[in-house]
Write an enzyme that holds these catalytic residues in place. Structure first.
Site, mmCIF file in Angstrom:
data_model
loop_
_atom_site.group_PDB
_atom_site.id
_atom_site.type_symbol
_atom_site.label_atom_id
_atom_site.label_comp_id
_atom_site.label_asym_id
_atom_site.label_seq_id
_atom_site.Cartn_x
_atom_site.Cartn_y
_atom_site.Cartn_z
ATOM 1 N N LYS A 117 46.230 37.332 29.988
ATOM 2 C CA LYS A 117 44.976 36.568 30.068
ATOM 3 C C LYS A 117 44.130 36.716 28.811
ATOM 4 O O LYS A 117 43.340 35.845 28.477
ATOM 5 C CB LYS A 117 44.180 37.000 31.296
ATOM 6 C CG LYS A 117 44.804 36.547 32.605
ATOM 7 C CD LYS A 117 43.832 36.655 33.757
ATOM 8 C CE LYS A 117 44.303 35.948 35.000
ATOM 9 N NZ LYS A 117 45.364 36.591 35.722
ATOM 10 N N GLU A 201 34.855 38.938 32.327
ATOM 11 C CA GLU A 201 34.201 37.712 31.863
ATOM 12 C C GLU A 201 33.083 37.333 32.819
ATOM 13 O O GLU A 201 32.986 37.852 33.929
ATOM 14 C CB GLU A 201 35.219 36.573 31.711
ATOM 15 C CG GLU A 201 35.900 36.168 32.986
ATOM 16 C CD GLU A 201 37.094 35.236 32.750
ATOM 17 O OE1 GLU A 201 37.601 35.153 31.620
ATOM 18 O OE2 GLU A 201 37.514 34.606 33.732
ATOM 19 N N ASN A 236 40.140 35.107 46.468
ATOM 20 C CA ASN A 236 40.721 34.475 45.275
ATOM 21 C C ASN A 236 42.118 33.893 45.490
ATOM 22 O O ASN A 236 42.811 33.592 44.532
ATOM 23 C CB ASN A 236 40.771 35.447 44.086
ATOM 24 C CG ASN A 236 39.389 35.915 43.698
ATOM 25 O OD1 ASN A 236 38.480 35.107 43.577
ATOM 26 N ND2 ASN A 236 39.210 37.208 43.531
ATOM 27 N N GLU A 289 43.175 30.011 33.399
ATOM 28 C CA GLU A 289 44.457 30.609 33.007
ATOM 29 C C GLU A 289 45.528 29.537 33.077
ATOM 30 O O GLU A 289 45.308 28.472 33.634
ATOM 31 C CB GLU A 289 44.827 31.773 33.937
ATOM 32 C CG GLU A 289 44.995 31.367 35.392
ATOM 33 C CD GLU A 289 45.238 32.560 36.315
ATOM 34 O OE1 GLU A 289 45.668 33.612 35.814
ATOM 35 O OE2 GLU A 289 45.004 32.434 37.513
ATOM 36 N N ASN A 291 49.452 29.027 34.412
ATOM 37 C CA ASN A 291 50.563 29.588 35.174
ATOM 38 C C ASN A 291 51.864 28.981 34.685
ATOM 39 O O ASN A 291 52.050 27.775 34.761
ATOM 40 C CB ASN A 291 50.386 29.314 36.661
ATOM 41 C CG ASN A 291 49.413 30.292 37.266
ATOM 42 O OD1 ASN A 291 49.597 31.497 37.156
ATOM 43 N ND2 ASN A 291 48.362 29.791 37.874
#
Length: 647
Positions: A117, A201, A236, A289, A291
């Site tokens: 990441k 972040e 999440n 992100e 994947n």
């Protein structure tokens, strides 16, 4: 012509999904499995299957040496990997590539760049992709985490650099939560990905989670295949997904698609992949992100574009250019996916449940329904793997039609032997806010601030439930009086046609009068008459009942001799007690069983492994203090004391 034989280093519904396309393309398949998965569906579907070790994933599905052996032994020409292997074994991948085995997926450098990441964020910035403000390095310890969090400004998101799937992620609103989050996230990251590096972040409050599906080949071509709305989440992890999103206009969609393609080209990406964005209420979007795999929710994209993404991935891996141009990619209709999990939705929106599926029937008789599952009747849901039962997808010409079909499919889905989240899924898709498209990643905690409690019955629905339950009770009484065959002694026919019953539902007790009229029943509840008709096939797990012209599909899950019965109605399971008037009057003399005082014991709410115990006998603990940590299905949960006392 692509490959003759392909090895699938995965399990569950995604392995079955890959095998289906391979069969269609005429490719032989090799499945790998752990010893507890010897009878799994993907093992039965594949042409060959090899055991690679014991149950824990690190010793089987992530055991790269064993997988390499199987590749050599079976002479597989191509390998489809799961994402955790991709992250953990880059070096052996490169080695294998030199031995002439093709990977179905992007090149190792793209996996490495996007799997990290920290690195992916820097690459995204350079590719002119919008990113979230935060700290771009690796956080060394809890003290540094607190210092960085203060600089960025609370709230912050602490997450595993190598992570995914909601593992190793914590939101912190103050210094203390940052320290705790740092500890748990690094432990979870180490156990799930073998890499405990973390980054921090800014946490964007109340965003939508929208992702873009990309597809790229080895010839520099890349397409974006529209978006997927994945905002309904718990811990999440996504619960309900749909394509397209109600929120995006064509301009925002194009801007997000173009940035996603720019990022794919920047890392020389070749395969199917997903670029995830957070989108705020003003339609500003930020890169989250990428994947580098086939996402769980890929079926909704396949439904609206008509593409088979697994087939495209295999073609790209063989070196063929893409068959489509960006202008060819349509949005046809609407698709919704619900993730059906073996979880108890009444415990923090879903704590894992384990067990054997004693009865299992997918709702494939409902039109425009697709079910991607890796289990069948008799399968075990164990503590070692993700508790997903299946992905239920419905398709319609518009959103309303897709949602209506989903409602019907959920009602017709039979799952017995484990707890499941169908009640939660059904409530989400009929909720007015969801129907209007007014959603964010905070949807579940906002709509159910005190936790999910199941469907709240209106007065009409309560009467419908009481009428259905009592009709079912009477139908059963009548069935048990029938003698099959011809007994020698003539039996007097019972001419009874009306029943006075008393039903307990929740805190209420309701008098109900039932009278039989042909194959239907006339039921009086609250002074109102309802007409209930059905075929009354009591052996079927699904019962279609019509109450005053309204069709309902119900499931009766259990019943006993003392009148207790549980019925799944409108997705939620209701417990009722149905007694004759006489029995109800006598029941007040029955002793009640006293409830156990659970405040002085700590009982794990789910099965799992104890990874840490923070106290010893004789210690004094205060309310809210951590006693132990339990790891179940790759998530760590802190168990706390319910009151102050001595261990």
């Amino acid at each position: 012509q692509t490959f003759e034989k392909l090895l699938i280093a995965n399990r569950g519904e995604i392995a079955c999904r890959v095998i289906k396309t391979c069969k269609k393309m005429g490719i032989k398949t090799v499945a790998i499995h752990s010893d507890v998965d010897a009878n799994a569906v993907h093992v039965k579907m594949a042409d060959e299957a090899v055991c690679v070790g014991p149950a824990p994933t690190s010793k089987s599905y992530l055991n790269m040496d064993a997988i390499m052996e199987v590749i050599k032994k079976t002479r597989a020409q191509a390998v489809s990997l799961n994402e955790s292997i991709c992250c953990s074994s880059i070096s052996s991948l490169s080695l294998q590539a030199s031995e002439g085995v093709t990977f179905i997926g992007p090149d190792t450098h793209a996996i490495q760049a996007m799997g990290d990441k920290i690195e992916s964020k820097l690459l995204a910035k350079n590719a002119k992709v919008n990113t979230i403000p935060g700290f771009d390095g690796v956080v060394k310890d809890a003290d540094e985490a607190v210092r960085i969090a203060r600089e960025i400004g609370y709230p912050v998101m602490i997450k595993a650099s190598a992570g995914g799937g909601g593992k190793g992620m914590r939101i912190a609103w103050d210094d203390e939560e940052t320290r705790e989050g740092f500890r748990f996230s690094s432990q979870e990251a180490a156990s799930s990905f073998g890499d405990d590096r973390l980054l921090i972040e800014k946490f964007i409050d109340n965003p939508r989670h929208i992702e873009i599906q990309v597809l790229a080949d080895k010839h520099g071509n890349a397409l974006w295949l529209n978006e997927r709305e994945c905002s309904i989440q718990r811990r999440n992890q996504k619960v309900v997904e749909e394509a397209p999103s109600t929120f995006l206009d064509p301009e925002t969609r194009r801007a997000m698609g173009e940035q996603a393609v720019a990022l794919a080209k920047a890392v020389k990406y070749s395969s199917a992949g997903t670029v995830e964005f957070l989108v705020d209420s003003s339609k500003n979007f930020y890169f989250l992100e990428m994947n580098t795999r086939l996402q769980v929710e890929h079926p909704v994209t396949e439904c609206i574009t008509g593409l088979d993404l697994v087939q495209e991935m295999i073609r790209v891996a063989k070196g063929y250019p893409l068959r489509h141009k960006q202008a060819d990619i349509p949005i046809n209709g609407w698709a919704v996916e619900c993730r059906v999990y073996a979880e108890d939705p009444y415990k923090s929106f879903g704590l894992p449940s384990i067990g054997k599926l004693s009865q299992y029937q997918e709702p494939l008789h409902v039109p425009s329904v697709r079910v991607d599952s890796g289990i069948q009747q008799g399968s075990d849901i164990s503590i070692y793997y993700d508790p997903m039962i299946s992905k239920l997808i419905t398709y319609g010409s518009n959103r309303a039609e897709a949602l209506k079909r989903m409602e019907e499919a959920l009602d017709n889905y039979v799952i017995r032997g484990v707890a499941h989240n169908i009640s939660l899924l059904r409530e989400v898709i009929i909720h007015p806010r969801f129907v209007q498209g007014d959603i964010s990643t905070k949807f579940l905690p906002e709509v159910y601030p005190d936790g999910f409690k199941g469907h709240k019955l209106t007065d009409l629905e309560r009467r419908e439930l009481l009428a259905t339950a009592t009709s079912l009770y009477v139908a059963e009484q009548l069935r048990s009086q029938r003698f099959l065959g011809t007994p020698r002694i003539p039996i007097a026919k019972s001419k009874r046609s009306s029943w006075e019953l008393s039903v307990r539902l929740g805190d209420g007790i309701y008098p109900v009068a039932v009278s039989k009229d042909g194959s239907s029943f006339s039921v009086e509840v609250d002074g109102m008459k309802l007409n209930v008709t059905s075929e009354w096939n009591l052996a079927s797990p699904l019962l279609s009942v019509t109450i005053d012209g309204t069709q309902r599909t119900i499931q009766r899950l259990s019943r006993n001799a003392s009148g207790d019965t549980s019925i799944q109605f409108l997705g939620t399971v209701y417990k009722l007690q149905i007694l004759t008037k006489v029995a109800a009057e006598l029941s007040k003399y029955m002793p009640e069983k006293a409830a156990e005082d659970t405040s002085s014991i700590l009982r794990s709410p789910m099965p799992g492994a104890v990874v840490a115990v923070s106290v010893k006998p004789g210690d004094t603990v205060s309310e809210g203090q951590e006693i132990c940590v339990i790891e179940a299905m790759k998530m760590q949960n802190s168990m706390i004391a319910a009151k102050t006392g001595k261990v």
